[in-house]
Design an enzyme around this catalytic site. Structure first.
Site, short mmCIF file in Angstrom:
data_model
loop_
_atom_site.label_atom_id
_atom_site.label_comp_id
_atom_site.label_asym_id
_atom_site.label_seq_id
_atom_site.Cartn_x
_atom_site.Cartn_y
_atom_site.Cartn_z
N ARG A 1 11.36 -3.37 -9.76
CA ARG A 1 9.90 -3.34 -9.72
C ARG A 1 9.33 -3.38 -11.13
NH1 ARG A 1 7.79 -1.42 -4.99
NH2 ARG A 1 5.94 -2.48 -5.78
N LYS B 1 4.79 5.61 3.90
CA LYS B 1 3.96 4.40 3.81
C LYS B 1 3.77 3.74 5.17
CE LYS B 1 5.85 3.23 -0.74
NZ LYS B 1 6.66 2.24 -1.45
N PRO C 1 0.83 -1.22 0.00
CA PRO C 1 0.00 0.00 0.00
C PRO C 1 0.86 1.26 0.00
CG PRO C 1 -0.77 -1.57 1.64
CD PRO C 1 0.54 -2.09 1.12
N GLU C 2 0.45 2.22 -0.82
CA GLU C 2 1.19 3.47 -0.93
C GLU C 2 0.57 4.52 -0.01
OE1 GLU C 2 2.00 4.27 -5.13
OE2 GLU C 2 1.83 2.13 -5.53
#
Ligand SMILES: [Zn+2]
Length: 325
Positions: free
Chosen positions: A305, A50, A2-3
């Site tokens: 990523r 975060k 989650p950002e």
């Protein structure tokens, strides 16, 4: 994982429990002893980048969120843009000098959550760092949305469950939980903080590093994750592997504007219970109908990523096209 905008939404699940006392605990975390939280009151909630931070302490310590604000849990509202925030945007405890410090903080498993002398150290903070499927539920448990590879419909296993004296409960999934002395706040690098320092961010983006790597650097863009990275590179029409040093100042400015605007819009849609409709992240075609490329990019010695980009909308900048001097 989650950002920033998603973690802010998690915080909103926790905020109503500020001022309530933990009556019963559960969950499978081994990073802390959940029993240590029993009889403690949730005193404060904060989000930085975060990370979600929750403060616990004895009930009589439901007290000022910051020295300058009035006492009571109502003063401890989440620091969400457009929502209640203390005038000076102050934090209740001292700030750490380096955001990385907390990330590197070793686990302390066996200490009691409170010291013997609670008056000297009235609150202890827990830091929650969420994994890919990390989340928080309030007054409900997450249910399996599909069967696993063996065909089992197994519900996610909570890491931590906190029941409060107001009869509600919070459930934490897929997160690492650490104790810390105070939240690490670096408002100048937090993409959702009004004090975000644009000049500092532009300086970071100007480096001779692929912009897709710089954007994920939490020391410059705290709270910015892979979804935001992919989306804003598409919106700014910048190829993910472009070196910041080769991009024109207007391109870098546009990238930064998109990053801040996208993050804040995502947060607003989260707060209104709406999901995100990505334009490029996880897509086969861009909104213009072009075929999207996908590859894994990252620093040589760091985390790589998945990256999606449109080779037609996001042209690579070659050295001879450089506008930089
Ligand atoms: Zn395209």
């Amino acid at each position: 994982m989650p950002e920033g905008p998603s973690v802010k939404r998690f915080q909103l699940h926790c905020s109503p429990f500020v001022g309530q006392t933990v009556t019963k605990v559960g969950g499978q975390t081994r990073q802390i002893n959940p029993d240590d939280l029993k009889s403690l009151t949730l005193l404060d909630t904060q989000v930085h980048g975060k990370n979600l931070f929750l403060a616990f302490g004895p009930i009589q310590e439901v007290a000022p969120c910051s020295e300058s604000s009035s006492p009571g849990p109502s003063s401890c509202q989440p620091s969400v843009p457009g929502m209640a925030i203390s005038e000076d945007n102050s934090f209740p405890l001292r700030m750490e000098e380096n955001a990385h410090h907390l990330l590197e903080e070793p686990e302390v498993n066996d200490l009691p959550l409170l010291t013997d002398n609670a008056t000297e150290q009235p609150r202890e903070w827990l830091r929650f760092h969420f994994g890919l499927y990390g989340s928080i539920r309030a007054n409900e448990f997450a249910r399996a949305s599909k069967a696993n590879k063996r065909g089992d419909w197994r519900d996610p296993i909570p890491r931590l469950i906190l029941h409060f004296d107001g009869r509600g409960f919070l459930v934490f999934y897929n997160c690492r939980i650490h104790r810390c002395s105070c939240p690490t706040a670096q408002p100048a690098t937090d993409i959702l903080n009004p004090e975000f320092d644009r000049e500092q961010a532009l300086e970071a983006l100007r480096k001779a590093t692929p912009v897709c790597t710089t954007l994920l650097d939490q020391s410059h863009f705290s709270g910015l994750g892979n979804v935001i990275k992919n989306e804003v590179l598409y919106l700014a029409k910048i190829h993910p592997l472009s070196l910041g040093s080769l991009l024109p100042p207007s391109g870098l400015k546009s990238l930064l504007d998109h990053a801040l605007q996208f993050s804040s819009e995502w947060l607003n849609s989260q707060l209104q219970g709406r999901g995100l409709r990505p334009q490029i992240y996880g897509k086969d075609r861009c909104p213009a109908g072009h075929e999207v490329m996908k590859d894994t990019f990252g620093p040589v010695d760091g985390l790589k990523r998945l990256t999606w980009w449109c080779p037609q909308c996001q042209l690579a900048v070659l050295p001879e096209e450089s506008h930089d001097n």
